[in-house]
Design a protein around this motif. Structure first.
Motif, PDB file in Angstrom:
ATOM      1  N   ASN A 175       0.819  -1.212   0.000  1.00 38.32           N
ATOM      2  CA  ASN A 175       0.000   0.000   0.000  1.00 38.32           C
ATOM      3  C   ASN A 175       0.851   1.260   0.000  1.00 38.32           C
ATOM      4  OD1 ASN A 175      -2.265  -1.556   0.035  1.00 38.32           O
ATOM      5  ND2 ASN A 175      -2.831  -1.116   2.152  1.00 38.32           N
ATOM      6  N   THR A 176       1.888   1.251   0.839  1.00 33.81           N
ATOM      7  CA  THR A 176       2.757   2.428   0.949  1.00 33.81           C
ATOM      8  C   THR A 176       3.470   2.699  -0.368  1.00 33.81           C
ATOM      9  OG1 THR A 176       3.100   1.989   3.302  1.00 33.81           O
ATOM     10  CG2 THR A 176       4.682   3.435   2.216  1.00 33.81           C
ATOM     11  N   ALA A 177       3.958   1.651  -1.010  1.00 37.10           N
ATOM     12  CA  ALA A 177       4.661   1.824  -2.285  1.00 37.10           C
ATOM     13  C   ALA A 177       3.719   2.353  -3.350  1.00 37.10           C
ATOM     14  CB  ALA A 177       5.267   0.487  -2.726  1.00 37.10           C
ATOM     15  N   GLN A 178       2.523   1.787  -3.414  1.00 42.13           N
ATOM     16  CA  GLN A 178       1.568   2.259  -4.421  1.00 42.13           C
ATOM     17  C   GLN A 178       1.150   3.699  -4.155  1.00 42.13           C
ATOM     18  OE1 GLN A 178      -1.913   0.054  -6.608  1.00 42.13           O
ATOM     19  NE2 GLN A 178      -2.663   0.720  -4.616  1.00 42.13           N
ATOM     20  N   GLN A 179       0.914   4.039  -2.895  1.00 42.89           N
ATOM     21  CA  GLN A 179       0.509   5.401  -2.560  1.00 42.89           C
ATOM     22  C   GLN A 179       1.593   6.412  -2.929  1.00 42.89           C
ATOM     23  OE1 GLN A 179      -2.686   6.430  -1.066  1.00 42.89           O
ATOM     24  NE2 GLN A 179      -1.763   8.186  -2.111  1.00 42.89           N
ATOM     25  N   LYS A 180       2.865   6.020  -2.770  1.00 42.99           N
ATOM     26  CA  LYS A 180       3.966   6.922  -3.135  1.00 42.99           C
ATOM     27  C   LYS A 180       3.938   7.227  -4.625  1.00 42.99           C
ATOM     28  CE  LYS A 180       8.040   8.956  -2.375  1.00 42.99           C
ATOM     29  NZ  LYS A 180       8.513   9.257  -3.736  1.00 42.99           N
ATOM     30  N   ARG A 186       2.822  11.037  -8.947  1.00 39.12           N
ATOM     31  CA  ARG A 186       2.283  11.257 -10.300  1.00 39.12           C
ATOM     32  C   ARG A 186       0.943  11.986 -10.295  1.00 39.12           C
ATOM     33  NH1 ARG A 186       4.040   6.166 -14.133  1.00 39.12           N
ATOM     34  NH2 ARG A 186       6.160   5.948 -13.308  1.00 39.12           N
ATOM     35  N   ARG A 187       0.498  12.376  -9.114  1.00 43.60           N
ATOM     36  CA  ARG A 187      -0.761  13.113  -8.969  1.00 43.60           C
ATOM     37  C   ARG A 187      -1.919  12.335  -9.612  1.00 43.60           C
ATOM     38  NH1 ARG A 187       1.131  19.423 -10.083  1.00 43.60           N
ATOM     39  NH2 ARG A 187       2.737  19.456  -8.445  1.00 43.60           N
ATOM     40  N   ILE A 188      -1.992  11.076  -9.265  1.00 43.41           N
ATOM     41  CA  ILE A 188      -3.038  10.214  -9.810  1.00 43.41           C
ATOM     42  C   ILE A 188      -4.276  10.321  -8.941  1.00 43.41           C
ATOM     43  CG2 ILE A 188      -3.667   7.796 -10.234  1.00 43.41           C
ATOM     44  CD1 ILE A 188      -0.681   7.350 -10.890  1.00 43.41           C
ATOM     45  N   VAL A 244       5.372   0.849  -9.437  1.00 39.06           N
ATOM     46  CA  VAL A 244       5.143   0.361  -8.075  1.00 39.06           C
ATOM     47  C   VAL A 244       6.164  -0.721  -7.716  1.00 39.06           C
ATOM     48  CG1 VAL A 244       3.512  -0.834  -6.559  1.00 39.06           C
ATOM     49  CG2 VAL A 244       2.705   0.982  -8.079  1.00 39.06           C
ATOM     50  N   THR A 245       6.482  -1.585  -8.685  1.00 38.80           N
ATOM     51  CA  THR A 245       7.530  -2.579  -8.448  1.00 38.80           C
ATOM     52  C   THR A 245       8.854  -1.891  -8.127  1.00 38.80           C
ATOM     53  OG1 THR A 245       6.505  -4.210  -9.908  1.00 38.80           O
ATOM     54  CG2 THR A 245       8.843  -4.472  -9.461  1.00 38.80           C
ATOM     55  N   ALA A 246       9.179  -0.837  -8.874  1.00 37.22           N
ATOM     56  CA  ALA A 246      10.428  -0.100  -8.623  1.00 37.22           C
ATOM     57  C   ALA A 246      10.430   0.518  -7.229  1.00 37.22           C
ATOM     58  CB  ALA A 246      10.616   0.979  -9.686  1.00 37.22           C
ATOM     59  N   GLU A 247       9.275   1.010  -6.797  1.00 33.90           N
ATOM     60  CA  GLU A 247       9.184   1.590  -5.450  1.00 33.90           C
ATOM     61  C   GLU A 247       9.329   0.509  -4.386  1.00 33.90           C
ATOM     62  OE1 GLU A 247       8.824   4.445  -2.473  1.00 33.90           O
ATOM     63  OE2 GLU A 247       9.325   4.587  -4.602  1.00 33.90           O
ATOM     64  N   LEU A 248       8.768  -0.666  -4.636  1.00 26.58           N
ATOM     65  CA  LEU A 248       8.974  -1.790  -3.715  1.00 26.58           C
ATOM     66  C   LEU A 248      10.457  -2.160  -3.649  1.00 26.58           C
ATOM     67  CD1 LEU A 248       5.978  -4.188  -4.469  1.00 26.58           C
ATOM     68  CD2 LEU A 248       6.474  -3.083  -2.284  1.00 26.58           C
ATOM     69  N   ASP A 249      11.103  -2.167  -4.811  1.00 26.63           N
ATOM     70  CA  ASP A 249      12.532  -2.498  -4.850  1.00 26.63           C
ATOM     71  C   ASP A 249      13.352  -1.489  -4.049  1.00 26.63           C
ATOM     72  OD1 ASP A 249      11.953  -4.646  -6.456  1.00 26.63           O
ATOM     73  OD2 ASP A 249      12.542  -3.671  -8.328  1.00 26.63           O
ATOM     74  N   ARG A 250      12.919  -0.234  -4.072  1.00 27.52           N
ATOM     75  CA  ARG A 250      13.649   0.810  -3.361  1.00 27.52           C
ATOM     76  C   ARG A 250      13.429   0.718  -1.860  1.00 27.52           C
ATOM     77  NH1 ARG A 250      13.075   5.789  -1.165  1.00 27.52           N
ATOM     78  NH2 ARG A 250      10.820   5.772  -1.440  1.00 27.52           N
ATOM     79  N   THR A 251      12.193   0.483  -1.460  1.00 30.38           N
ATOM     80  CA  THR A 251      11.856   0.520  -0.039  1.00 30.38           C
ATOM     81  C   THR A 251      11.979  -0.835   0.661  1.00 30.38           C
ATOM     82  OG1 THR A 251       9.506   0.223  -0.577  1.00 30.38           O
ATOM     83  CG2 THR A 251      10.319   2.485  -0.334  1.00 30.38           C
ATOM     84  N   VAL A 252      11.870  -1.910  -0.130  1.00 24.94           N
ATOM     85  CA  VAL A 252      12.007  -3.258   0.442  1.00 24.94           C
ATOM     86  C   VAL A 252      13.036  -4.025  -0.389  1.00 24.94           C
ATOM     87  CG1 VAL A 252      10.749  -5.246   1.364  1.00 24.94           C
ATOM     88  CG2 VAL A 252       9.522  -3.117   0.905  1.00 24.94           C
ATOM     89  N   PRO A 253      14.317  -3.668  -0.290  1.00 24.68           N
ATOM     90  CA  PRO A 253      15.330  -4.311  -1.139  1.00 24.68           C
ATOM     91  C   PRO A 253      15.523  -5.793  -0.828  1.00 24.68           C
ATOM     92  CG  PRO A 253      16.365  -2.913   0.525  1.00 24.68           C
ATOM     93  CD  PRO A 253      14.901  -2.638   0.587  1.00 24.68           C
ATOM     94  N   THR A 254      15.252  -6.194   0.402  1.00 23.49           N
ATOM     95  CA  THR A 254      15.393  -7.598   0.780  1.00 23.49           C
ATOM     96  C   THR A 254      14.290  -7.958   1.772  1.00 23.49           C
ATOM     97  OG1 THR A 254      16.874  -7.099   2.631  1.00 23.49           O
ATOM     98  CG2 THR A 254      17.906  -7.609   0.496  1.00 23.49           C
TER      99      THR A 254
END
Length: 239
Positions: free
Chosen positions: A135-140, A145-147, A169-179
């Motif tokens: 949820n956090t990654a998608q909300q970011k 992008r002002r969606i 959103v996948t890229a944001e997950l990769d950034r915030t949850v790398p492992t």
């Protein structure tokens, strides 16, 4: 696309909404299941788990081979499976070999369940860590992008490629949850939503494998030099 991750990951219903009275000026689409399946942390965790439990996989395959003749003995309609009716009939059979097959099959299945449980728990634990951060990654991405609204792909008759925020959103997950961790705490049990998500990820993996196999089996044909190049095939979502 079928309903994805019904309870915890309904596309567009993850706590995302436009401000009251605000005009929606930008609508996006997301394939939630793909966004999670492609997260690097989940891919790496699953690869590590596969390596860790390689010997268990071998043992399970051996037990499946032991089951095959037992199933054949109980399979009265010869469809390759033993349903509850056939199993009950075998267990109550007066034919000693058939009754024995049901007992042996039940024992092997219990052994397989015990063997497979640690690996299943590790995969579910890794997945749940990503689900709790989705949820956090998608909300970011939505905020950046002002969606104003996020919908499932099937809600659109047409949407330009730029409307798809799955990769973002996948890229944001990769950034915030790398492992993620694969060693679950003692007595940990997954949430029902996590189990449902895992079932759908397995279906997605099977669909991807079937598509890749079908593509590999297609005969290669040389196109005439003057022919217009064929468009590149895109992989179906698998639902």
């Amino acid at each position: 696309m079928k309903t994805i991750l019904k309870t915890v990951l309904i596309a567009g219903g993850l706590g995302i909404s436009a401000n009251a009275g605000a005009q929606v000026t930008n609508i996006a689409t997301i394939d939630t299941l793909e966004a999670i399946a492609n997260a690097k942390a989940l891919v790496q965790a699953n690869n590590a788990i596969t390596t860790q439990f390689a010997s268990t996989t071998t043992q399970l395959e051996q037990k499946r081979q032991q089951l095959e003749p037992l199933i054949a003995r109980m399979d009265t309609n010869k469809d390759g499976n033993v349903d509850s009716r056939e199993f009950t009939a075998a267990r109550n059979s007066k034919v000693a070999a058939v009754k024995q097959a049901s007992t042996q099959a039940e024992t092997i299945q219990r052994e397989m369940q015990t063997l497979s449980q640690p690996e299943a728990i590790a995969r579910l634990y890794a997945l749940e860590q990503l689900l709790t951060r989705f949820n956090t990654a998608q909300q970011k991405v939505v905020t950046d992008r002002r969606i104003g609204a996020v919908l499932a792909p099937t809600a659109f008759i047409y949407a330009p490629p730029t409307a798809d925020i799955t990769a973002a959103v996948t890229a944001e997950l990769d950034r915030t949850v790398p492992t993620v961790t694969t060693a679950a705490p003692a007595n940990w049990r997954p949430r029902q939503q996590t189990v449902q998500a895992m079932e759908q990820l397995i279906q997605l993996g099977q669909a991807r494998a079937a598509y890749a196999q079908a593509a590999a089996q297609q005969p290669a044909t040389a196109a005439p030099a003057t022919a217009t190049p064929a468009p590149t095939a895109t992989q179906p979502a698998g639902r």
